[in-house]
Scaffold this motif. Structure first.
Motif, PDB file in Angstrom:
ATOM      1  N   UNK A  89      -0.101 -11.944  -3.176  1.00 34.30           N
ATOM      2  CA  UNK A  89       0.746 -11.471  -2.077  1.00 34.30           C
ATOM      3  C   UNK A  89       1.589 -10.295  -2.542  1.00 34.30           C
ATOM      4  N   UNK A  90       2.319  -9.683  -1.586  1.00 38.22           N
ATOM      5  CA  UNK A  90       3.107  -8.503  -1.918  1.00 38.22           C
ATOM      6  C   UNK A  90       4.311  -8.871  -2.776  1.00 38.22           C
ATOM      7  N   UNK A  91       5.013  -7.832  -3.243  1.00 37.32           N
ATOM      8  CA  UNK A  91       6.083  -8.061  -4.215  1.00 37.32           C
ATOM      9  C   UNK A  91       7.240  -8.862  -3.625  1.00 37.32           C
ATOM     10  N   UNK A  92       7.716  -8.486  -2.453  1.00 42.63           N
ATOM     11  CA  UNK A  92       8.881  -9.164  -1.878  1.00 42.63           C
ATOM     12  C   UNK A  92       8.593 -10.630  -1.607  1.00 42.63           C
ATOM     13  N   UNK A  93       7.429 -10.911  -1.030  1.00 48.84           N
ATOM     14  CA  UNK A  93       7.060 -12.305  -0.763  1.00 48.84           C
ATOM     15  C   UNK A  93       6.936 -13.091  -2.058  1.00 48.84           C
ATOM     16  N   UNK A  94       6.303 -12.493  -3.052  1.00 48.73           N
ATOM     17  CA  UNK A  94       6.126 -13.174  -4.332  1.00 48.73           C
ATOM     18  C   UNK A  94       7.467 -13.418  -5.019  1.00 48.73           C
TER      19      UNK A  94
ATOM     20  N   UNK B  78       0.828  -1.207   0.000  1.00 47.51           N
ATOM     21  CA  UNK B  78       0.000   0.000   0.000  1.00 47.51           C
ATOM     22  C   UNK B  78       0.864   1.259   0.000  1.00 47.51           C
ATOM     23  N   UNK B  79       1.959   1.258   0.774  1.00 45.23           N
ATOM     24  CA  UNK B  79       2.812   2.442   0.846  1.00 45.23           C
ATOM     25  C   UNK B  79       3.388   2.795  -0.524  1.00 45.23           C
ATOM     26  N   UNK B  80       3.827   1.781  -1.251  1.00 44.67           N
ATOM     27  CA  UNK B  80       4.360   2.034  -2.589  1.00 44.67           C
ATOM     28  C   UNK B  80       3.262   2.495  -3.537  1.00 44.67           C
ATOM     29  N   UNK B  81       2.055   1.979  -3.334  1.00 43.37           N
ATOM     30  CA  UNK B  81       0.919   2.421  -4.157  1.00 43.37           C
ATOM     31  C   UNK B  81       0.633   3.900  -3.919  1.00 43.37           C
ATOM     32  N   UNK B  82       0.638   4.311  -2.632  1.00 40.94           N
ATOM     33  CA  UNK B  82       0.407   5.715  -2.311  1.00 40.94           C
ATOM     34  C   UNK B  82       1.513   6.581  -2.904  1.00 40.94           C
ATOM     35  N   UNK B  83       2.764   6.119  -2.753  1.00 41.07           N
ATOM     36  CA  UNK B  83       3.894   6.866  -3.315  1.00 41.07           C
ATOM     37  C   UNK B  83       3.762   6.987  -4.829  1.00 41.07           C
ATOM     38  N   UNK B  84       3.345   5.908  -5.482  1.00 43.93           N
ATOM     39  CA  UNK B  84       3.190   5.905  -6.936  1.00 43.93           C
ATOM     40  C   UNK B  84       2.139   6.918  -7.375  1.00 43.93           C
ATOM     41  N   UNK B  85       1.026   6.956  -6.653  1.00 43.90           N
ATOM     42  CA  UNK B  85      -0.037   7.908  -6.992  1.00 43.90           C
ATOM     43  C   UNK B  85       0.441   9.343  -6.775  1.00 43.90           C
TER      44      UNK B  85
ATOM     45  N   UNK C 103      -6.719  -2.946  -9.037  1.00 48.72           N
ATOM     46  CA  UNK C 103      -7.403  -2.674  -7.766  1.00 48.72           C
ATOM     47  C   UNK C 103      -6.575  -3.087  -6.562  1.00 48.72           C
ATOM     48  N   UNK C 104      -5.887  -4.222  -6.654  1.00 48.50           N
ATOM     49  CA  UNK C 104      -5.228  -4.766  -5.476  1.00 48.50           C
ATOM     50  C   UNK C 104      -3.697  -4.737  -5.530  1.00 48.50           C
ATOM     51  N   UNK C 105      -3.111  -4.723  -6.728  1.00 54.27           N
ATOM     52  CA  UNK C 105      -1.671  -4.950  -6.808  1.00 54.27           C
ATOM     53  C   UNK C 105      -0.908  -3.810  -7.496  1.00 54.27           C
ATOM     54  N   UNK C 106      -1.513  -2.627  -7.560  1.00 57.28           N
ATOM     55  CA  UNK C 106      -0.798  -1.484  -8.144  1.00 57.28           C
ATOM     56  C   UNK C 106       0.495  -1.203  -7.380  1.00 57.28           C
ATOM     57  N   UNK C 107       0.438  -1.282  -6.050  1.00 55.46           N
ATOM     58  CA  UNK C 107       1.628  -1.035  -5.247  1.00 55.46           C
ATOM     59  C   UNK C 107       2.737  -2.033  -5.509  1.00 55.46           C
ATOM     60  N   UNK C 108       2.388  -3.306  -5.635  1.00 51.31           N
ATOM     61  CA  UNK C 108       3.399  -4.342  -5.886  1.00 51.31           C
ATOM     62  C   UNK C 108       4.034  -4.163  -7.262  1.00 51.31           C
ATOM     63  N   UNK C 109       3.205  -3.887  -8.256  1.00 50.21           N
ATOM     64  CA  UNK C 109       3.742  -3.669  -9.604  1.00 50.21           C
ATOM     65  C   UNK C 109       4.618  -2.421  -9.635  1.00 50.21           C
ATOM     66  N   UNK C 110       4.197  -1.377  -8.912  1.00 51.91           N
ATOM     67  CA  UNK C 110       4.992  -0.148  -8.866  1.00 51.91           C
ATOM     68  C   UNK C 110       6.310  -0.380  -8.138  1.00 51.91           C
ATOM     69  N   UNK C 111       6.306  -1.228  -7.110  1.00 50.10           N
ATOM     70  CA  UNK C 111       7.519  -1.523  -6.357  1.00 50.10           C
ATOM     71  C   UNK C 111       8.564  -2.182  -7.259  1.00 50.10           C
ATOM     72  N   UNK C 112       8.159  -3.238  -7.948  1.00 49.40           N
ATOM     73  CA  UNK C 112       9.090  -3.917  -8.851  1.00 49.40           C
ATOM     74  C   UNK C 112       9.550  -3.019  -9.986  1.00 49.40           C
ATOM     75  N   UNK C 113       8.654  -2.195 -10.491  1.00 54.04           N
ATOM     76  CA  UNK C 113       9.008  -1.290 -11.590  1.00 54.04           C
ATOM     77  C   UNK C 113       9.994  -0.221 -11.140  1.00 54.04           C
TER      78      UNK C 113
END
Length: 703
Positions: A566-571, A32-39, A495-505
């Motif tokens: 699941x989140x990016x690091x776990x995945x 979620x934190x990375x999603x907020x940062x991305x937005x 809806x659910x994984x924007x933060x994870x995708x943004x983290x890896x990107x």
């Protein structure tokens, strides 16, 4: 019946009875934190573009600016579109000219000079023929009409001290260099005289405009390329449409004849490579002039000296073909396994055909990102205000290069202490906080651009992975496959994984930015410290490897995100461990499958390219009269080949993602299920028969 719905955060959320991780049916957002940062960054990026739009003026980049700060070809200089330099010898290189930092008066003119002349010669000829002055004064400052002065005119640069034959390039007058019999000339002269009647060499002009001949040749080539595109664009479009149709037919045929078609691809590519080598070989033998090089291997017979064979061009034809054939012989088992996985991918695509058209969405999003970045970069580059500097011909003038104001310059004592000093436009910049941080803003623009591009690609990968994972984990195919699986997967990812995708990107974007900076530093140090260049080369190599590894891990992490939610690091961690437990299978399949798909792209691009080659070289008698007249047939030919490859890549990238997703699902299925009625395999029997026989690494089971 277990089915997928868009409201669920992963494939396994609804398939709870098949969930090896025991995921909760409750949806939740990841990173979620990375999603907020991305937005926040996106809103900041929009604000950056708005500020750049307010302060920027693309005319500063498009049109040259004279010493008075006017745009050539615009209001006030409508008929004067070319920038003329009073003394081009003061300019060190074309880069100095293009950046408008040449320490001499610059003025907008209608035409460039077409002859050698000096102000002194013109003054002498003025007494007998005033026509010389009428020509010369068009290169003097507007309103000046007194050709009798000499010292003050040259000191104040009211007129150029000399003019040389020039032609416009980039809307600027550059010396008209021509090479004749290896000798550089300007208007058929190798030497000329300046205003002081001193003999000067044309090479001095060349040094003042280093590399200009190559740039002018590039301009001529560019004009021919544009002309060829204008004459053949519709045939290029037809060729790309053919590539689109061929790619679609190829993908559809894979559904029913995957094994036969893939072996056909391999053989067809070998034939295409053989034809290409044969054609090059034929051209080579027709044009070569080396005595004895046309001897064939059979003519010389058996020789103990291997170097004798290496002198024959036919030897390299045999080497290339035999190496491809031997490679296929040794890799035949791996090819067979890869074909089995591609067959399974063909079945999945036949149920989820809409996935083939998702690359269009990715393409449109990338076009938006690239366009926004380019426009923002241009407006940022043109955000500076006009900066004026004191220019003086006297070397001891202490005011030289100091900032000045044209409105108040004449009221200062600078002209008294430095006779002939002028306040001339130098470049665009500024002293405000905004202007001081333009470079930082450009780097930020580049970083966010890389982030958005990688996010767009990640979104496509996660969407495709989720769609094909829903196919794999459906017990009854196609009954348990959810309706609109691509759309459902897309909405889940957003809806659910924007933060994870943004983290890896973001991780990948940082590495790419570092690589760009290293390339820039390497370019700047080309002719400097050897050790520094060696160190940069090592760093570039390391970061290239790091980028490749991160791309690989991100791709598999996005698949695990689509499956488990699941989140990016776990995945990423679970994907890495899963691949390591199946490292033998990865080694068998990874590059072989990519190689087969690459051959498919090569076949589509090559077949369309061969047809285009025969067409543009007038070798198809039926439509020979329809072929446009071209300067270089390779211009539309390369466009068709490259465009065909990109189109094929768009379709085959879906296939590659499908295969990677099915492979990870297969590994999970094999670890969590044993084929009993209580824990049945969800893989097809054929896939289990082939892939199940490949041994795992020693650490087979997870704790």
């Amino acid at each position: 019946t277990a089915r997928l719905f868009p409201a669920q955060s992963s494939v396994f959320t609804h398939h709870s009875n098949q969930n090896p991780k025991g995921a909760s049916p409750k949806e939740y957002c990841t990173d979620v934190l990375c999603c907020v940062l991305f937005i926040i960054v996106i809103f900041g990026y929009v604000a950056l573009g708005t500020v750049a739009w307010i302060h920027g003026d693309p005319r500063k980049v498009i049109y040259p600016t004279d010493s008075s700060g006017q745009f050539c070809g615009q209001k006030g200089t409508a008929n004067k579109t070319i920038l003329f330099y009073f003394n081009i010898l003061k300019c060190a290189s074309p880069a100095v000219l293009i950046n408008l930092q040449c320490p001499t008066t610059q003025m907008c003119v209608s035409n460039c000079p077409d002859r050698f002349a000096t102000y002194t010669d013109m003054q002498l000829q003025y007494r007998f023929n005033k026509s010389h002055w009428e020509y010369y004064k068009q290169f003097c400052k507007p309103g000046f009409n007194n050709p009798k002065k000499v010292i003050t005119v040259l000191r104040d640069e009211d007129c150029p001290s000399m003019i040389v034959p020039s032609r416009p390039f980039l809307q600027r007058c550059f010396p008209d260099f021509i090479t004749r019999n290896g000798t550089l000339t300007v208007a058929n002269k190798t030497a000329f005289k300046d205003a002081l009647d001193t003999a000067r060499s044309v090479t001095e002009l060349r040094d003042a405009a280093n590399g200009i001949t190559g740039i002018l040749d590039a301009k001529q080539l560019g004009m021919k390329v544009v002309e060829d595109y204008a004459n053949s664009w519709y045939w290029v479009v037809i060729g790309l449409i053919i590539a689109l149709v061929v790619s679609l037919i190829f993908i559809l045929l894979l559904r029913f004849t995957a094994g036969f078609l893939l072996w056909f691809i391999i053989i067809a590519v070998i034939v295409l490579v053989a034809y290409g080598i044969w054609h090059c070989y034929s051209e080579f033998t027709a044009l070569r002039e080396t005595p004895g090089a046309d001897v064939t291997i059979s003519d010389i017979g058996f020789q103990t000296d291997v170097h004798v064979y290496l002198q024959l061009s036919q030897t390299w034809l045999v080497f290339c073909e035999s190496s491809i054939v031997l490679m296929l012989i040794f890799l035949r088992n791996r090819v067979r396994i890869a074909i089995a996985l591609l067959k399974e991918g063909s079945k999945a695509i036949s149920y989820i055909t809409s996935a083939l058209f998702y690359p269009v969405i990715t393409f449109l999003l990338l076009v938006i990102c690239i366009s926004y970045w380019a426009v923002t970069a241009v407006f940022l580059a043109s955000s500076g205000e006009a900066v004026y500097k004191v220019m003086s011909a006297q070397p001891n003038c202490k005011y030289t290069n100091l900032t000045c104001s044209p409105e108040t310059f004449n009221s200062t004592n600078i002209t008294k202490q430095c006779p002939g000093a002028q306040c001339l436009f130098a470049f665009y910049g500024g002293e405000s906080a905004y202007h001081r941080y333009i470079f930082i803003l450009q780097l930020s623009n580049l970083l966010v651009f890389l982030w958005l591009v990688n996010f767009t690609i990640a979104l496509g990968q996660c969407t495709i992975a989720g769609a094909f994972a829903s196919y794999y984990w459906a017990k009854r195919k196609p009954a348990d496959i959810p309706p609109c699986p691509v759309f459902s997967s897309f909405t889940r990812a957003i809806r659910y994984h924007t933060g994870s995708l943004a983290f890896g990107s973001l991780i990948l974007a940082f590495v790419q930015l570092i690589r760009i900076i290293l390339e820039y530093l390497d370019h700047k140090l080309k002719a400097h410290n050897v050790f520094a260049r060696f160190l940069l080369c090592c760093l570039k190599c390391c970061f290239w490897c790091l980028e490749r590894f991160i791309r690989f891990m991100n791709r598999n992490a996005y698949i695990m995100i689509a499956i488990y939610g699941k989140n990016f690091c776990t995945s990423a961690r679970e994907a890495f461990y899963l691949l390591m437990r199946n490292v033998v299978r990865v080694a068998v399949l990874d590059k072989v499958t990519d190689f087969l798909l690459f051959l498919g792209k090569l076949l589509v691009a090559g077949s369309v390219g061969v047809v285009a080659f025969f067409f543009f070289t007038h070798k198809i008698p039926i439509i020979q009269e329809e072929v446009p007249v071209l300067n270089n047939y390779w211009v539309p030919l390369l466009t068709v080949v490259f465009g065909s490859y990109l189109i094929a890549h768009g379709f085959f990238s879906v296939y590659a993602m499908c295969v990677d997703t099915l492979f990870l699902c297969f590994c999970e299925d094999l670890e969590r299920n044993d084929g009993t009625p209580a824990k049945p395999f969800l893989m097809s029997p054929g896939l289990h028969r082939i892939l199940g026989g490949v041994e795992q690494s020693p650490k087979k089971a997870r704790v």
